[in-house]
Design an enzyme around this catalytic site. Sequence first.
Site, PDB file in Angstrom:
ATOM      1  N   ARG A   1       0.851  -1.183   0.000  1.00 30.60           N
ATOM      2  CA  ARG A   1       0.000   0.000   0.000  1.00 30.60           C
ATOM      3  C   ARG A   1       0.892   1.239   0.000  1.00 30.60           C
ATOM      4  O   ARG A   1       2.046   1.200   0.433  1.00 30.60           O
ATOM      5  CB  ARG A   1      -0.896   0.030   1.238  1.00 30.60           C
ATOM      6  CG  ARG A   1      -1.900  -1.110   1.348  1.00 30.60           C
ATOM      7  CD  ARG A   1      -2.741  -0.926   2.611  1.00 30.60           C
ATOM      8  NE  ARG A   1      -3.791  -1.931   2.729  1.00 30.60           N
ATOM      9  CZ  ARG A   1      -3.677  -3.060   3.437  1.00 30.60           C
ATOM     10  NH1 ARG A   1      -2.551  -3.312   4.085  1.00 30.60           N
ATOM     11  NH2 ARG A   1      -4.678  -3.922   3.487  1.00 30.60           N
TER      12      ARG A   1
ATOM     13  N   LYS B   1      -2.916  -2.119   7.670  1.00 30.78           N
ATOM     14  CA  LYS B   1      -4.114  -1.573   8.312  1.00 30.78           C
ATOM     15  C   LYS B   1      -4.354  -2.278   9.643  1.00 30.78           C
ATOM     16  O   LYS B   1      -4.113  -3.473   9.784  1.00 30.78           O
ATOM     17  CB  LYS B   1      -5.323  -1.757   7.401  1.00 30.78           C
ATOM     18  CG  LYS B   1      -5.310  -0.836   6.186  1.00 30.78           C
ATOM     19  CD  LYS B   1      -6.594  -0.956   5.402  1.00 30.78           C
ATOM     20  CE  LYS B   1      -6.630   0.031   4.237  1.00 30.78           C
ATOM     21  NZ  LYS B   1      -7.871  -0.076   3.452  1.00 30.78           N
TER      22      LYS B   1
ATOM     23  N   HIS C   1      -1.753   2.847  -6.246  1.00 33.70           N
ATOM     24  CA  HIS C   1      -2.667   1.723  -6.095  1.00 33.70           C
ATOM     25  C   HIS C   1      -2.706   0.860  -7.360  1.00 33.70           C
ATOM     26  O   HIS C   1      -3.022  -0.323  -7.296  1.00 33.70           O
ATOM     27  CB  HIS C   1      -4.070   2.218  -5.724  1.00 33.70           C
ATOM     28  CG  HIS C   1      -4.513   1.727  -4.384  1.00 33.70           C
ATOM     29  ND1 HIS C   1      -3.825   2.021  -3.226  1.00 33.70           N
ATOM     30  CD2 HIS C   1      -5.541   0.915  -4.016  1.00 33.70           C
ATOM     31  CE1 HIS C   1      -4.432   1.440  -2.201  1.00 33.70           C
ATOM     32  NE2 HIS C   1      -5.460   0.766  -2.655  1.00 33.70           N
TER      33      HIS C   1
ATOM     34  N   ARG D   1      -0.158  -1.793  -6.910  1.00 29.25           N
ATOM     35  CA  ARG D   1      -0.642  -2.825  -5.977  1.00 29.25           C
ATOM     36  C   ARG D   1      -1.688  -3.713  -6.651  1.00 29.25           C
ATOM     37  O   ARG D   1      -1.661  -4.936  -6.533  1.00 29.25           O
ATOM     38  CB  ARG D   1      -1.214  -2.156  -4.729  1.00 29.25           C
ATOM     39  CG  ARG D   1      -1.803  -3.118  -3.698  1.00 29.25           C
ATOM     40  CD  ARG D   1      -2.108  -2.339  -2.435  1.00 29.25           C
ATOM     41  NE  ARG D   1      -3.111  -2.975  -1.587  1.00 29.25           N
ATOM     42  CZ  ARG D   1      -2.825  -3.886  -0.661  1.00 29.25           C
ATOM     43  NH1 ARG D   1      -1.582  -4.284  -0.468  1.00 29.25           N
ATOM     44  NH2 ARG D   1      -3.793  -4.382   0.088  1.00 29.25           N
TER      45      ARG D   1
ATOM     46  N   TYR E   1     -10.253  -9.412  -7.578  1.00 28.56           N
ATOM     47  CA  TYR E   1      -9.216  -9.708  -8.568  1.00 28.56           C
ATOM     48  C   TYR E   1      -9.539 -10.956  -9.376  1.00 28.56           C
ATOM     49  O   TYR E   1      -8.991 -11.147 -10.455  1.00 28.56           O
ATOM     50  CB  TYR E   1      -7.859  -9.843  -7.884  1.00 28.56           C
ATOM     51  CG  TYR E   1      -7.434  -8.555  -7.234  1.00 28.56           C
ATOM     52  CD1 TYR E   1      -7.008  -7.468  -7.989  1.00 28.56           C
ATOM     53  CD2 TYR E   1      -7.510  -8.398  -5.853  1.00 28.56           C
ATOM     54  CE1 TYR E   1      -6.660  -6.279  -7.398  1.00 28.56           C
ATOM     55  CE2 TYR E   1      -7.158  -7.204  -5.251  1.00 28.56           C
ATOM     56  CZ  TYR E   1      -6.732  -6.150  -6.027  1.00 28.56           C
ATOM     57  OH  TYR E   1      -6.396  -4.971  -5.436  1.00 28.56           O
TER      58      TYR E   1
END
Length: 309
Positions: free
Chosen positions: A143, A167, A236, A239, A271
């Site tokens: 991230r 996170k 992003h 990622r 994904y």
Amino acid sequence: MPLADFATHLSSEKRHSPRTCEHYLRDLHRFCAWLTSVDIDQWAAVTSHDVRRYVANLSKEGLGGRSIARHLSSIRRFYQFLLREGLAKDNPALDIRAPKSGRRLPKVADVDQLNRLLEVNPDDPLEVRDLAMFELMYSSGLRLSELAGLNLGALDLAGGEVKVLGKGSKERVLPVGAKAAAAVRRWLKCRAEFVAGSEPAMFVSQRGGRLSQRSIQARLARWGRLQGADQRMHPHMLRHSFASHMLESSGDLRAVQELLGHADIATTQVYTHLDFQHLARVYDQSHPRARRRSGASTPDSAGSDSASQ
């Protein structure tokens, strides 16, 4: 003039910014124009059925769920004001909900584009730093916040690992590819030019302090422009590309979930849709029964037409 009075209410009583007031009024003027088109000329005459018709009209015009929700919020707020002023008996938008928006698939760059982006010989120490950041982000699926927060002790280049704090302050250890490790080693040789003292940050600015997330975003966008990327590059995307390419090659959803640091596998499952799109394109291009010859009709297609009637 209820709309003019509502604008005064928003700015004077609610202390909303001019921009917020402008958004409310723009939405309400659009609603007013639609009411006129369906012969409704009194605010008090609007029913919940009319608001549902308006929502359907907005959807037909191509607005997504979030935009429609904003319009409904404006209408609800306006009718709250009308009720207070005694100009309406109820709020027709009170229980109306916007349609759910379809989940937007993250944008990814294909492998060839990323190779063009990263197979570069940097011209100066800052570009050496930038290449190391982008290689590491794509190599390990970091991230933006994880990349910006990296300290020197987090990387074990000999072992090919990086330790990140994700996170919820959850720590995870990720593999670092050979290309990324080499790029980081080159950066570490240049880093001393910028750092004075005991700064722990892995990636620093020209002034020697930790590089901010905003600066990383700006540098990647610049890098993409310089390398001729056909879409705007942002952290992003690297990622997302990491996740999509890993899933495409391995098919191991659980492993990709662990690498990305997703608490819920449902977050990772987006994904699989990207992977299926790729597989569908390969199928269409490769399978002999999937390809149609231009100008030729087949018994199968004729049969499927009649069966669907």
